[in-house]
Scaffold this active site. Structure first.
Site, PDB file in Angstrom:
ATOM      1  N   TYR B  31       0.869  -1.175   0.000  1.00 11.23           N
ATOM      2  CA  TYR B  31       0.000   0.000   0.000  1.00 11.23           C
ATOM      3  C   TYR B  31       0.906   1.225   0.000  1.00 11.23           C
ATOM      4  O   TYR B  31       1.509   1.553   1.026  1.00 11.23           O
ATOM      5  CB  TYR B  31      -0.851  -0.066   1.261  1.00 11.23           C
ATOM      6  CG  TYR B  31      -1.851   1.045   1.454  1.00 11.23           C
ATOM      7  CD1 TYR B  31      -3.116   0.973   0.869  1.00 11.23           C
ATOM      8  CD2 TYR B  31      -1.551   2.148   2.236  1.00 11.23           C
ATOM      9  CE1 TYR B  31      -4.050   1.974   1.064  1.00 11.23           C
ATOM     10  CE2 TYR B  31      -2.481   3.160   2.437  1.00 11.23           C
ATOM     11  CZ  TYR B  31      -3.727   3.071   1.851  1.00 11.23           C
ATOM     12  OH  TYR B  31      -4.648   4.058   2.052  1.00 11.23           O
ATOM     13  N   GLN B  33       1.197   4.817  -0.092  1.00 11.22           N
ATOM     14  CA  GLN B  33       0.541   6.116   0.067  1.00 11.22           C
ATOM     15  C   GLN B  33       1.550   7.180   0.513  1.00 11.22           C
ATOM     16  O   GLN B  33       1.821   8.132  -0.207  1.00 11.22           O
ATOM     17  CB  GLN B  33      -0.597   6.014   1.080  1.00 11.22           C
ATOM     18  CG  GLN B  33      -1.286   7.359   1.355  1.00 11.22           C
ATOM     19  CD  GLN B  33      -2.451   7.212   2.318  1.00 11.22           C
ATOM     20  OE1 GLN B  33      -3.395   6.468   2.063  1.00 11.22           O
ATOM     21  NE2 GLN B  33      -2.383   7.915   3.433  1.00 11.22           N
ATOM     22  N   THR B  34       2.132   6.984   1.710  1.00 14.13           N
ATOM     23  CA  THR B  34       3.017   8.000   2.296  1.00 14.13           C
ATOM     24  C   THR B  34       4.202   8.316   1.382  1.00 14.13           C
ATOM     25  O   THR B  34       4.765   7.431   0.749  1.00 14.13           O
ATOM     26  CB  THR B  34       3.529   7.487   3.655  1.00 14.13           C
ATOM     27  OG1 THR B  34       2.403   7.287   4.503  1.00 14.13           O
ATOM     28  CG2 THR B  34       4.475   8.480   4.308  1.00 14.13           C
ATOM     29  N   SER B  40       0.742  12.855   7.063  1.00 11.54           N
ATOM     30  CA  SER B  40      -0.597  13.157   7.575  1.00 11.54           C
ATOM     31  C   SER B  40      -1.471  13.833   6.519  1.00 11.54           C
ATOM     32  O   SER B  40      -2.658  13.552   6.416  1.00 11.54           O
ATOM     33  CB  SER B  40      -0.484  14.083   8.799  1.00 11.54           C
ATOM     34  OG  SER B  40       0.179  13.410   9.845  1.00 11.54           O
ATOM     35  N   GLY B  73       5.335  -0.658   3.901  1.00 12.63           N
ATOM     36  CA  GLY B  73       5.911  -1.914   4.403  1.00 12.63           C
ATOM     37  C   GLY B  73       5.890  -2.983   3.328  1.00 12.63           C
ATOM     38  O   GLY B  73       4.867  -3.191   2.679  1.00 12.63           O
ATOM     39  N   ARG B 206      11.047  -9.973  42.338  1.00 18.04           N
ATOM     40  CA  ARG B 206      12.132  -9.082  42.749  1.00 18.04           C
ATOM     41  C   ARG B 206      11.904  -8.600  44.174  1.00 18.04           C
ATOM     42  O   ARG B 206      10.810  -8.123  44.511  1.00 18.04           O
ATOM     43  CB  ARG B 206      12.176  -7.879  41.812  1.00 18.04           C
ATOM     44  CG  ARG B 206      13.280  -6.868  42.108  1.00 18.04           C
ATOM     45  CD  ARG B 206      14.613  -7.387  41.694  1.00 18.04           C
ATOM     46  NE  ARG B 206      15.652  -6.385  41.750  1.00 18.04           N
ATOM     47  CZ  ARG B 206      16.936  -6.652  41.475  1.00 18.04           C
ATOM     48  NH1 ARG B 206      17.311  -7.883  41.130  1.00 18.04           N
ATOM     49  NH2 ARG B 206      17.829  -5.702  41.524  1.00 18.04           N
ATOM     50  N   THR B 318       2.077   7.056  15.507  1.00 18.60           N
ATOM     51  CA  THR B 318       2.299   7.893  14.330  1.00 18.60           C
ATOM     52  C   THR B 318       1.542   7.374  13.110  1.00 18.60           C
ATOM     53  O   THR B 318       0.957   8.146  12.352  1.00 18.60           O
ATOM     54  CB  THR B 318       3.819   7.960  14.036  1.00 18.60           C
ATOM     55  OG1 THR B 318       4.504   8.297  15.244  1.00 18.60           O
ATOM     56  CG2 THR B 318       4.130   8.997  12.976  1.00 18.60           C
ATOM     57  N   GLU B 320      -1.240   5.382  10.650  1.00 15.27           N
ATOM     58  CA  GLU B 320      -2.713   5.430  10.567  1.00 15.27           C
ATOM     59  C   GLU B 320      -3.273   6.703  11.203  1.00 15.27           C
ATOM     60  O   GLU B 320      -4.319   6.669  11.870  1.00 15.27           O
ATOM     61  CB  GLU B 320      -3.340   4.196  11.213  1.00 15.27           C
ATOM     62  CG  GLU B 320      -3.058   2.901  10.498  1.00 15.27           C
ATOM     63  CD  GLU B 320      -3.589   2.851   9.073  1.00 15.27           C
ATOM     64  OE1 GLU B 320      -4.631   3.475   8.810  1.00 15.27           O
ATOM     65  OE2 GLU B 320      -2.949   2.216   8.217  1.00 15.27           O
TER      66      GLU B 320
END
Lengths: 560, 560
Positions: B31, B33-34, B40, B73, B206, B318, B320
């Site tokens: 995908y 887009q960016t 944004s 990605g 602990r 950050t 979506e």
């Protein structure tokens, strides 16, 4: 820390023997205190150093798994020697934690000496950061060292095995602690100013939204939301710098007083360095991460420099005293000071304001307009009233408990908040004092004044609940502070880039394509990407083995 | 996101052609887009898709460096195809951003097609995390694709180059957005519960301080300071789970309404998913890091599992939709809703409470004792009053500005706070509704009730300034809430480990030596360390080359 330990706790002879070896790199020393099972509670360390009068030696031993030394930097692979902290046992009695110089590896072939097990403790946060440091694990199986390798400045074991305290005052050790922690505060300012420099410069280059009729978009630095997140961090970088400078002075002052056995300010100096270490490191770690987020997606790239800066910095919240443990120490001294107020004992130094208890418990803030908040006297008194009232409130609540220790325990979350309020007052005060001085350079003082006000009013807004709950301010006055804060952001904006340029960091030091001085961000980002080893081939390794069979459906299916 | 894009924006024919190829791994899609210069602000993307009626093709082109696709990605090395978002230009006119299916690599040898430049964008935060993902860069030099690879469900370009809107309502796209964001909220709960599980279990193992007369030390989970930091995060993990479940229901509800062209709740659903995405991801990222700090030094080791969890999780703040941008969208809808209150338009869904404006602007909280805070009605009303008053306050301030847009800009930091208050109200409300239901299992309901109260009162205490500034509470009532919170921590303590065991995570899934179910932490830490490749040799590589010459002073000194 190997050298300071020997300096602080070694006799003159020991210093004469061991320091030149360390200085000339004829041995490599590390500071082996923390164990697998004990960090903050140094008194709980389990390693033993048992004196054997037959041979005039100490036997260093790790009696349990949790007594393994764990974390010391440089221990795993490099160190030949360590100052090992262990429970001194002689004549069948445990005298608690003392330091011993122990050789770990052969100076001939670097192999661990008999009875010594050494290793690296594994990967850590980040891709670089402390992964280049061989933080180590160390176990002893009855390792013998000569008696004269116990650091004997403060106490000795005689040839016969008698434990003897020297007449050197133990308080001298505080000097080292103050030294180390003041350097941590200075480092906080350095790390924070690096992150802020990157985020401010990139925010001036990055444009997004706000385009009308095809015109240029708005620099993200012009958005009030960006300013309201970023400018307080810019102001904090300056605030921590100035309080760090002052702490450096305090260290000299404490050292001089210790030399003439004047311990009158020691407790207060300890509280304020411990507290400043805690507050500045926590704020800086959070701020670096916030700066990264303020750079949007690109901040997540290593080439932004910010992930590495965060991973390297964040252990400062834990090492040299976990921040929460340190704040509780501050709180304890605050409670003690409050309890002595009625006895007429005047608090000193950064606690002197508590002597004004009668006034501060009843004072009313006189702010009537937003501009009134530019008056440092109003800011100072609001922070003093908030801090003192929170401390007094805690003391009263603890006083109502049937058992003081139980009361301290139950109220410890409130005590943390009271300690933070006290430390923030110190930071605000030192900033105000700084901008009250002569400051060279045309207009510089005005800019610092703005940042001082941003730091104070931002802190006030963030902790408004404290100020309102203690009646130190009215809601109206809180709203006026917030209004003034917005105006200050507008005033900081034109000088924001200059205020980070003033840190005078080279591009090489910043190590960030986003924070470049020339603002040439996008070509640099693009160019940096191609240096990735993955880009050495166009078709990736593994295509023929994995991807192609998948795409061509030649994967063997399970027959089950 | 390749598949959802085609599902959402592709015609039936396109779906029939492309989805099977993607499902059967005959192509690998991403995908895209960016871009380097735009994230944004999707409307600001620069890649162009210009229709050429001579050949019935679109020409995909990257006209500037900043128009390079950046971040998708799987783009850098794996993808053969992408849905590319580009400005559609036809007949000389720019019709804004549309999606196009573009083949990037040969299906024969995986080499990039002519005009396509592909690469990986470099290292990212953390040692693992997204470094195993080939987030990529992509540039086009006049790459031609057939016209029918424009996704034409919502609008088409005809053979002649005419731009035509279809009658499919654009609002359908919101459905996808709600779906993606509700899954992000569910993921927040998963990530947070993993971190909390590790920190709670380790805090039970602990021990530090508190030993008297050689007895065992205190489990750190027993310290109020540890509880006051950790239990609110435990409560948040449950809170986000329940609000995530509810969002899942909302998605179904919205989808069903969209299908019958009922858009009445769309805006409110959009606001609440966007806001919940922002608030839960920010809180979760901070909480994972806090859990890491709560594990002390050992939390910094990769073997704790927490550094990796943080580095993998934090981009959710950050991607979506940047959280601040999303909260400003929420704020815009809040302001619109407030402005419509006087016109009698009744707000719906999670905004319905705003219809009680007359009551909530003047209501006085009736809490008189700490126990009163266990009454969900008091909690609910306090959160409603705070949220509504903050929104109304912002609206009034904006109303005083000469220009509404300018006023919104100036007040945007306050608007963020108002949006957060509104979203926290939703989370509290959904938690209260959940524990109001029938809950199977003996005593489970009581535990969840405790956690619900912890979440609400902790949030109240953290944001006390909001509650006091708006007059929603008195300082006394705030102090009572804090007092009750301390009592709740004591009640949560005995069940804390059970409450994280209830997440039912395997040790393998947790991937943390500190969070082991059997509590056998120290041997596991110790064992894990020895797996470090550095420990394959006792004398480290480089000893003869670097360390030995140093120790033996055989380094050549500069002759300058």
């Amino acid at each position: 820390m190997f050298v300071p330990a020997i300096k602080g706790q070694g006799t003159e002879e020991q210093q004469k023997k061991w320091l030149p070896l360390a200085y000339k790199f004829q041995i490599i020393g590390c500071y082996a205190q923390t164990e697998l099972g004990h960090g903050s509670n140094v008194q709980g360390l389990e390693t033993t150093a048992t004196f054997d009068p037959m041979t005039d030696e100490f036997v260093i031993h790790s009696p349990t798994l949790t007594s393994s030394k764990w974390w010391p930097g440089g221990l795993g692979k490099a160190s030949t020697h360590a100052v090992v902290y262990a429970r001194l046992i002689t004549e069948g009695k445990d005298y608690g934690i003392h330091g011993f110089i122990v050789q770990l590896r052969s100076l001939e072939d670097h192999s661990p000496l008999p009875g010594v097990t050494l290793g690296d403790i594994g990967g850590k946060f980040g891709s670089g950061a402390y992964n280049s440091m061989d933080n180590g694990v160390l176990r002893f199986d009855h390792v013998r060292i000569p008696r004269d390798q116990m650091l004997m400045r403060l106490s000795q074991v005689t040839r016969e095995g008698k434990y003897v305290q020297s007449d050197v005052p133990k308080q001298l050790l505080y000097g080292t602690m103050v030294y180390v922690r003041q350097s941590i505060v200075a480092d906080a300012s350095k790390a924070l100013s690096r992150a802020v420099c990157i985020a401010v410069r990139y925010s001036a280059i990055r444009k997004q939204f706000g385009s009308q009729d095809g015109g240029p978009e708005t620099q993200v630095l012009n958005y009030r939301t960006q300013q309201s997140r970023l400018f307080p961090l810019l102001a904090s970088a300056y605030a921590f710098r100035f309080v760090g400078d002052w702490l450096n002075w305090l260290y000299t002052d404490v050292t001089q007083k210790l030399e003439v056995k004047d311990y009158s300010t020691l407790q207060e100096a300890h509280a304020c360095t411990a507290g400043l270490k805690a507050v500045t490191t926590s704020a800086t770690a959070d701020a670096i991460e916030e700066c990264r987020k303020l750079c949007g997606g690109h901040g997540y790239l290593n080439s932004s420099g910010l992930p590495e800066l965060f991973a390297v910095y964040v252990p400062a919240c834990t090492y040299e005293g976990d921040n929460v443990v340190l704040l509780l120490q501050v709180a304890r001294i605050l409670m003690k000071t409050v309890s002595q107020l009625t006895s007429g004992k005047q608090p000193v130094g950064t606690m002197a304001y508590m002597g004004k208890v009668q006034h501060l418990m009843q004072s009313k803030c006189a702010v009537k307009t937003a501009e009134d908040w530019l008056n440092p006297a109003f800011i100072q008194e609001a922070f003093e009233a908030r801090a003192l009232r929170m401390a007094v409130n805690c003391a009263q609540n603890i006083g109502q408990a049937s058992n003081q220790e139980e009361g301290f325990y139950e109220r410890s979350p409130d005590l943390l908040e009271a300690a933070v309020a006290h430390i923030q007052l110190i930071i605000v005060t030192k900033f105000i004092e700084k901008v009250h001085q002569d400051i060279p350079g045309h207009g510089v003082k005005e800019q610092l004044q703005n940042l001082c006000n941003v730091y104070a009013l931002y802190t006030l807004h963030k902790h408004l609940g404290d100020f309102l709950a203690t009646g130190s301010l009215t809601p109206k006055q809180g709203a006026l502070a917030n209004e003034q804060l917005g105006k200050l952001y507008a005033q900081v904006r034109p000088n924001a880039v200059a205020l980070v340029d003033a840190f005078n960091y080279t591009d090489h030091y910043l190590g960030s394509v986003l924070g470049r001085y020339d603002g040439n961000v996008y070509p640099a980002l693009y160019e940096e990407a191609w240096k990735d080893p993955l880009n050495e081939t166009v078709v990736p390794e593994g295509y023929h083995e994995y991807l192609r069979p998948l795409l061509k459906q030649q994967l063997k299916l399970s027959r089950l």
